[in-house]
Scaffold this motif. Structure first.
Motif, PDB file in Angstrom:
ATOM      1  N   ILE A  12     -34.255 -19.528  22.840  1.00 21.73           N
ATOM      2  CA  ILE A  12     -33.728 -19.767  21.501  1.00 21.73           C
ATOM      3  C   ILE A  12     -34.750 -20.627  20.777  1.00 21.73           C
ATOM      4  CG2 ILE A  12     -31.860 -20.741  20.123  1.00 21.73           C
ATOM      5  CD1 ILE A  12     -30.016 -20.292  22.533  1.00 21.73           C
ATOM      6  N   THR A  13     -35.142 -20.199  19.593  1.00 22.56           N
ATOM      7  CA  THR A  13     -36.163 -20.926  18.866  1.00 22.56           C
ATOM      8  C   THR A  13     -35.827 -20.950  17.379  1.00 22.56           C
ATOM      9  OG1 THR A  13     -38.563 -21.158  18.589  1.00 22.56           O
ATOM     10  CG2 THR A  13     -37.663 -18.949  18.393  1.00 22.56           C
ATOM     11  N   LYS A  14     -36.482 -21.827  16.679  1.00 20.69           N
ATOM     12  CA  LYS A  14     -36.293 -21.891  15.231  1.00 20.69           C
ATOM     13  C   LYS A  14     -37.351 -21.032  14.553  1.00 20.69           C
ATOM     14  CE  LYS A  14     -34.224 -26.499  15.151  1.00 20.69           C
ATOM     15  NZ  LYS A  14     -34.338 -27.892  14.651  1.00 20.69           N
ATOM     16  N   ARG A  15     -36.970 -20.494  13.449  1.00 23.13           N
ATOM     17  CA  ARG A  15     -37.885 -19.672  12.662  1.00 23.13           C
ATOM     18  C   ARG A  15     -39.188 -20.428  12.406  1.00 23.13           C
ATOM     19  NH1 ARG A  15     -35.871 -18.025   6.799  1.00 23.13           N
ATOM     20  NH2 ARG A  15     -36.037 -20.276   6.690  1.00 23.13           N
ATOM     21  N   GLN A  17     -41.514 -20.993  14.699  1.00 21.23           N
ATOM     22  CA  GLN A  17     -42.096 -21.460  15.951  1.00 21.23           C
ATOM     23  C   GLN A  17     -42.768 -20.292  16.692  1.00 21.23           C
ATOM     24  OE1 GLN A  17     -41.953 -24.856  17.022  1.00 21.23           O
ATOM     25  NE2 GLN A  17     -41.413 -24.926  14.853  1.00 21.23           N
ATOM     26  N   THR A  82     -42.328 -17.048  14.383  1.00 18.40           N
ATOM     27  CA  THR A  82     -41.193 -16.148  14.588  1.00 18.40           C
ATOM     28  C   THR A  82     -40.328 -16.032  13.340  1.00 18.40           C
ATOM     29  OG1 THR A  82     -39.979 -17.992  15.572  1.00 18.40           O
ATOM     30  CG2 THR A  82     -41.039 -16.422  17.078  1.00 18.40           C
ATOM     31  N   GLU A  83     -39.742 -14.846  13.196  1.00 13.65           N
ATOM     32  CA  GLU A  83     -38.826 -14.538  12.102  1.00 13.65           C
ATOM     33  C   GLU A  83     -37.500 -14.099  12.716  1.00 13.65           C
ATOM     34  OE1 GLU A  83     -40.802 -11.436   9.987  1.00 13.65           O
ATOM     35  OE2 GLU A  83     -42.482 -12.725   9.368  1.00 13.65           O
ATOM     36  N   GLN A  84     -36.443 -14.157  11.921  1.00 17.50           N
ATOM     37  CA  GLN A  84     -35.126 -13.788  12.455  1.00 17.50           C
ATOM     38  C   GLN A  84     -35.121 -12.331  12.917  1.00 17.50           C
ATOM     39  OE1 GLN A  84     -32.418 -15.050   9.319  1.00 17.50           O
ATOM     40  NE2 GLN A  84     -31.896 -16.873  10.502  1.00 17.50           N
ATOM     41  N   SER A  87     -35.596 -11.345  16.670  1.00 18.73           N
ATOM     42  CA  SER A  87     -34.531 -11.502  17.670  1.00 18.73           C
ATOM     43  C   SER A  87     -34.272 -10.166  18.336  1.00 18.73           C
ATOM     44  CB  SER A  87     -33.248 -12.016  17.009  1.00 18.73           C
ATOM     45  OG  SER A  87     -33.435 -13.316  16.488  1.00 18.73           O
ATOM     46  N   THR A 113     -33.734 -15.300  20.659  1.00 17.51           N
ATOM     47  CA  THR A 113     -32.873 -15.565  19.504  1.00 17.51           C
ATOM     48  C   THR A 113     -33.625 -16.501  18.571  1.00 17.51           C
ATOM     49  OG1 THR A 113     -30.862 -15.327  20.826  1.00 17.51           O
ATOM     50  CG2 THR A 113     -30.662 -16.450  18.698  1.00 17.51           C
ATOM     51  N   VAL A 114     -33.826 -16.050  17.344  1.00 19.54           N
ATOM     52  CA  VAL A 114     -34.515 -16.854  16.342  1.00 19.54           C
ATOM     53  C   VAL A 114     -33.496 -17.342  15.321  1.00 19.54           C
ATOM     54  CG1 VAL A 114     -36.358 -16.930  14.634  1.00 19.54           C
ATOM     55  CG2 VAL A 114     -36.611 -15.501  16.673  1.00 19.54           C
ATOM     56  N   LEU A 115     -33.345 -18.650  15.223  1.00 19.39           N
ATOM     57  CA  LEU A 115     -32.351 -19.229  14.316  1.00 19.39           C
ATOM     58  C   LEU A 115     -32.921 -19.461  12.931  1.00 19.39           C
ATOM     59  CD1 LEU A 115     -30.804 -21.814  16.802  1.00 19.39           C
ATOM     60  CD2 LEU A 115     -30.001 -19.507  16.266  1.00 19.39           C
TER      61      LEU A 115
END
Lengths: 115, 115
Positions: A12-15, A17, A82-84, A87, A113-115
């Motif tokens: 799980i990562t943030k957009r 990253q 990364t972009e949503q 995912s 999963t990109v948040l």
């Protein structure tokens, strides 16, 4: 040999990253593949290697994606910024040549999963 | 471009009964291979059965058999004596007969097996 292994299984990562996935193929297999699978879809081909050479890349593999297979053993798939829409489940598979059954042996996948 | 179509998103069958999953494909190639892969929940994809296009005889693997209609570009999977362990996503896949192991997958059919 226990088959194709992938790590991590979940990320799980943030957009924005960067993330990296690793695949260890079956040891005697010289072909290695990356596929992406989104919910409700079949796997889509991303790229494949024969030994350390990357022989084919899909148009799905944008400039933010890079795959390597140093020394023809394990492979890494890196996704930058990364972009949503990234995912998905990232599947690795391996096979041997010369092509016998044409069977690909898949790992259990790395879910991103990109948040 | 080659395409694979699975028109049944979901199918269900009672234990011990027979079920048929449909697949059609489009290609202009004469030499190719067709596969059915099974993807159990949270498990890796495994090969169920394969068919070489040049073979007229339909492939059979224990309870699994195919109906390969080359002219109609149809490749259905029949599962006889269904078992609870057959519950999974089933993907039809195509590979051309030339220098690639790249698979093109359909969107899959979810098979439920009821006791």
């Amino acid at each position: 040999d226990t088959g194709v292994s992938q790590d991590p299984r979940h990320k799980i990562t943030k957009r924005g990253q960067n993330v990296t996935f690793r695949c260890d193929p079956i040891s005697e297999h010289n072909r290695l593949y990356w596929y992406r699978q989104t919910l409700g879809q079949g796997p889509e081909f991303l790229t494949y290697f024969q030994n350390e050479a990357q022989l084919e890349k899909s148009r799905l593999l944008s400039d933010r994606f890079s795959a390597e297979r140093p020394k023809g053993s394990f492979s890494t798939l890196e996704i930058q910024r990364t972009e949503q829409g990234d995912s998905a489940m990232y599947l690795c598979a391996s096979s041997s040549t010369p092509r016998g059954t044409g069977e690909l042996f898949f790992g259990e996948g790395s879910r991103l999963t990109v948040l | 471009a080659q395409t694979v179509t699975q028109s049944q998103p979901e199918m269900s069958v009672q234990e011990a009964e027979t079920v048929t999953l449909s697949c059609t494909y489009d290609t202009s190639e004469s030499d190719y291979y067709l596969f059915w892969y099974k993807q159990p929940p949270s498990r890796q994809m495994i090969l169920v059965i394969r068919q070489e296009a040049y073979k007229q005889q339909n492939a059979t693997e224990n309870r699994f058999s195919v109906n390969f209609q080359k002219a109609a570009k149809s490749f259905s999977l029949k599962i006889s004596d269904s078992q609870l362990g057959d519950a999974a996503m089933y993907f039809c896949a195509y590979r051309n007969g030339y220098n690639t192991d790249k698979l093109i997958f359909g969107t899959g059919t979810r098979l439920q097996v009821f006791p």
